[in-house]
Every structure is written in structure tokens, then in C-alpha cells.
Design a protein around this motif. Sequence first.
Motif, PDB file in Angstrom:
ATOM      1  N   GLU A 163       0.827  -1.206   0.000  1.00 40.67           N
ATOM      2  CA  GLU A 163       0.000   0.000   0.000  1.00 40.67           C
ATOM      3  C   GLU A 163       0.863   1.259   0.000  1.00 40.67           C
ATOM      4  OE1 GLU A 163      -2.658  -0.160   3.315  1.00 40.67           O
ATOM      5  OE2 GLU A 163      -3.723  -1.942   2.579  1.00 40.67           O
ATOM      6  N   LYS A 167       1.196   4.317  -2.710  1.00 40.16           N
ATOM      7  CA  LYS A 167       1.011   5.722  -2.327  1.00 40.16           C
ATOM      8  C   LYS A 167       2.005   6.612  -3.062  1.00 40.16           C
ATOM      9  CE  LYS A 167       1.236   8.829   1.673  1.00 40.16           C
ATOM     10  NZ  LYS A 167       1.381   8.922   3.164  1.00 40.16           N
ATOM     11  N   TYR A 168       3.229   6.121  -3.227  1.00 42.25           N
ATOM     12  CA  TYR A 168       4.284   6.906  -3.870  1.00 42.25           C
ATOM     13  C   TYR A 168       4.412   6.617  -5.368  1.00 42.25           C
ATOM     14  CZ  TYR A 168       5.889   8.673   0.616  1.00 42.25           C
ATOM     15  OH  TYR A 168       5.971   9.333   1.811  1.00 42.25           O
TER      16      TYR A 168
END
Length: 263
Positions: A163, A167-168
Amino acid sequence: MEIRDKRIDDGKAFDWGKTSKEYAKFRDIYPEEFYKKIVNRSLCIKGQMVLDLGTGTGVVPRNMYKYGAQWTGTDISPEQIEQAKILAADAGMKIDFIAAATEQLDFPKESFDVITACQCFWYFDHEKVMPVLADLLKPKGKLVILYMAWLPYEDKIAGKSEEMILKYSPKWSGCGAKRHEIWVPDVAYKYFDKIDHEEYDLMVPFTKESWHGRVRASRGIGASLNPDELARWDAEHRALLDEIAPEKFDILHYGAITVLQKK
């Protein structure tokens, strides 16, 4: 070398050279069972000439060196090859490592008994590569495709780390792994027959530091983020592991092997 490929991460640029030192330190994680699946098929053993494609830091040749095959490793990244040479020399291993794209290999025909491709097969231009690989193999030679991935929907730590990768790097295409047979493009069957495949579970041991390093040395993080993004990810992922992970733990993976034989 920066790479952009619309098939990979929706074309986001990545460069394995940016993370070669971390890759050398943290990506040599395949359990012995992974290599035994190869050896038990009488592949990559004494008396055989083996070419390892996308060798990275030479993980497969170095770990299988003890079984007696004569190895050559190639990779598109000069930085990865540099690390492979250092690690092999430090271990007293005689392995030829060459910085070259698989599409541009220049070995004599029928040079190898076995060609291995571990964790890299999807990067290739298969229309160009498959006839080249067939030419490089001796009659009845084998192409061995290898893969190992964490299972994010079944392993909590792996899932939370994944996750954070997303996100990045929201377009990272390495996410969501489930057990499945290794994909082989249709063009391969012009030159090869599939003779074997197996998929199996593996428990891979880590510490918080080694798991953090393994995730960092991935395409979605170390190979693609800029320095500011990498620093933010680094701090956030370390905090996450401090919250959810003990000091030592196992991560559930699955391994896969597919063996193709030259027609």
C-alpha cells in the motif's frame, strides 16, 4: 540506464542503477528450495553452459555456482553488472558478467544448454527475443523462467508495505500478486514447447531492516522515486514497520518455474 516502457508502470521511468547497491545487499533472498526446484529438474548443473538473462547483481548464478554449471550473466544495467562482478569476485567465483540488453545479445549460435530468466521475463521485446534465445540454445536446450512474489492479500506486513509503494508510485504494476502460472507470450511457441511448470508457497525470513531494504530496492521505490520522495517514503515505511512488525518475521511468497524446450 533510464527505461520507459508503456507495459511497465504505465510508462513511468525507472533506473535499476539508482538502487544497485541496495539491490546487492537486500535482494538476495530466494530460499534454497527455490534453487532446488531448478536442480531437481537436472538444470543448471555440472557440465552445462548457462546464460542468466536480467541477472541484476548475479543472484541466480552466484547462488547456483556450487552446482557446477559454467555461468554467464547479462543485464541492461551497467551498475547492476558492476555489483555482480564485485560480489562474485569477493566469493572467488568465475562468472562472466556482461552489460547488454537481451535484445542485443551477441553470442555464437548453440552456445548454451540452459537459459534462465528470473524476475525479468516481462521486460523483454518478445518478438525480437524469442528467436534469439532459440538460436543461442543447443538442440533440446531449455529456457527456464523463474518468479517469486510476496502475497499482499494474505500477508499483513507485505500488504501494508505494498500500500505504501502504491502511495508513492500509484501506477506500479508489480502490485496485487496472486498465485498463477508464469505468463508466456504466444510468440514463444513458434520456437519452444512448454514441458513443465510448478507454482508453490515459500516463507521468506526478514528483519525489519532487511524487509525495509528489500522493498526499497524495488522498481516502484528505489529505482523510480526522486531523492525527496525516497526520503519521505523511507521515514514513513520505517514508522509503519515499527508499528506493525516484530523484529524478525516471515513473509509469505509464492515461487514459480516454467520450463520451455527448444523445438
